[in-house]
Design a protein around this motif. Structure first.
Motif, mmCIF file in Angstrom:
data_model
loop_
_atom_site.group_PDB
_atom_site.id
_atom_site.type_symbol
_atom_site.label_atom_id
_atom_site.label_comp_id
_atom_site.label_asym_id
_atom_site.label_seq_id
_atom_site.Cartn_x
_atom_site.Cartn_y
_atom_site.Cartn_z
ATOM 1 N N PHE A 92 0.831 -1.203 0.000
ATOM 2 C CA PHE A 92 0.000 0.000 0.000
ATOM 3 C C PHE A 92 0.866 1.253 0.000
ATOM 4 O O PHE A 92 0.567 2.224 -0.694
ATOM 5 C CB PHE A 92 -0.936 0.019 1.220
ATOM 6 N N LEU A 93 1.921 1.250 0.798
ATOM 7 C CA LEU A 93 2.816 2.416 0.824
ATOM 8 C C LEU A 93 3.492 2.621 -0.527
ATOM 9 O O LEU A 93 3.574 3.750 -1.027
ATOM 10 C CB LEU A 93 3.855 2.261 1.928
ATOM 11 N N SER A 95 2.338 1.648 -3.403
ATOM 12 C CA SER A 95 1.285 2.099 -4.308
ATOM 13 C C SER A 95 1.022 3.587 -4.135
ATOM 14 O O SER A 95 0.823 4.315 -5.118
ATOM 15 C CB SER A 95 0.002 1.303 -4.049
ATOM 16 N N GLY A 96 1.019 4.041 -2.897
ATOM 17 C CA GLY A 96 0.812 5.464 -2.647
ATOM 18 C C GLY A 96 1.896 6.314 -3.286
ATOM 19 O O GLY A 96 1.616 7.341 -3.909
ATOM 20 N N HIS A 99 1.490 6.170 -7.211
ATOM 21 C CA HIS A 99 0.366 6.965 -7.704
ATOM 22 C C HIS A 99 0.523 8.449 -7.408
ATOM 23 O O HIS A 99 -0.075 9.283 -8.090
ATOM 24 C CB HIS A 99 -0.950 6.408 -7.152
ATOM 25 N N LEU A 100 1.323 8.795 -6.436
ATOM 26 C CA LEU A 100 1.625 10.203 -6.200
ATOM 27 C C LEU A 100 2.388 10.792 -7.388
ATOM 28 O O LEU A 100 2.170 11.939 -7.780
ATOM 29 C CB LEU A 100 2.459 10.348 -4.921
ATOM 30 N N PHE A 112 -6.405 6.980 -9.676
ATOM 31 C CA PHE A 112 -6.157 7.555 -8.351
ATOM 32 C C PHE A 112 -6.257 9.075 -8.390
ATOM 33 O O PHE A 112 -5.832 9.716 -9.345
ATOM 34 C CB PHE A 112 -4.747 7.186 -7.861
ATOM 35 N N ASN A 116 -7.102 9.265 -2.875
ATOM 36 C CA ASN A 116 -6.699 7.857 -2.934
ATOM 37 C C ASN A 116 -5.272 7.673 -2.441
ATOM 38 O O ASN A 116 -4.960 6.692 -1.773
ATOM 39 C CB ASN A 116 -6.796 7.322 -4.365
ATOM 40 N N VAL A 117 -4.394 8.612 -2.800
ATOM 41 C CA VAL A 117 -2.999 8.531 -2.370
ATOM 42 C C VAL A 117 -2.919 8.628 -0.855
ATOM 43 O O VAL A 117 -2.246 7.824 -0.200
ATOM 44 C CB VAL A 117 -2.151 9.631 -3.044
ATOM 45 N N SER A 120 -4.213 5.476 0.611
ATOM 46 C CA SER A 120 -3.232 4.406 0.448
ATOM 47 C C SER A 120 -2.152 4.497 1.514
ATOM 48 O O SER A 120 -1.754 3.483 2.100
ATOM 49 C CB SER A 120 -2.625 4.470 -0.951
ATOM 50 N N PHE A 121 -1.669 5.706 1.791
ATOM 51 C CA PHE A 121 -0.657 5.878 2.836
ATOM 52 C C PHE A 121 -1.222 5.542 4.221
ATOM 53 O O PHE A 121 -0.597 4.832 5.002
ATOM 54 C CB PHE A 121 -0.102 7.300 2.841
#
Length: 170
Positions: A92-93, A95-96, A99-100, A112, A116-117, A120-121
């Motif tokens: 998840f981290l 992914s964050g 996507h950032l 995203f 969402n970011v 995700s974090f």
């Protein structure tokens, strides 16, 4: 000797791992289910709003799969649930961060948005915290199986046994 053999089945840490995995898994299942209920398009990069976050069918599928895997980890419990929580939280981290960097770009195939970011974090930190609870700390209690594994001589002395000497690696 495996660490999993040393962790008692009824140890209180197993409850934390299971509860964390189940809670986060249910949240992800609800989010994925809401995405399916809205009949979203598969790879729409703009995404439709679901629960304050943008989503598409691909993100809903991923949310449901990850949610089900966390619920399966909660059902198994023990070290498996802890390790799964650490792995999923780390993903998840990552992914964050990914996507950032791809916000408002064609590589944002999951649609995203900034919410969402942040989700995700936050979800990644929550899941990884549940997974690391009782495993990673400088002040673990001496009855903790992870402390005992890392300090076999002190654990043996506390039990009144003679410490076993390990052979040094060659």
């Amino acid at each position: 000797m495996k660490l999993q053999d040393e962790l008692p089945v009824d140890h209180h840490l197993a409850t934390v791992y299971r509860a964390g995995a189940a809670l986060c898994g249910c949240i992800l299942l609800v989010f994925g289910g809401l995405g399916f209920a809205s009949a979203l398009s598969a790879f729409d990069t703009s995404g439709d709003r679901i629960a304050g976050m943008t989503s598409n069918t691909s993100l809903s599928v991923i949310s449901v799969v990850v949610g089900l895997s966390l619920l399966a980890g909660a059902a198994v419990g023990g070290n498996f649930a802890s390790s799964l929580n650490i792995l999923v939280g780390g993903l998840f981290l990552l992914s964050g961060f990914y996507h950032l960097f791809v916000l408002d770009r064609p590589a944002n195939f999951l649609g995203f948005g900034m919410t969402n970011v942040v989700f995700s974090f936050v979800m990644g930190l929550l899941i990884i915290t549940f997974g690391m609870y009782g495993r990673v700390s400088s002040k673990l209690s001496h009855d903790n199986p992870y402390w005992r594994r890392r300090h076999p001589q002190e654990a043996a002395e506390a039990d009144g046994r003679r410490p076993e000497l390990r052979s040094s690696p060659k």
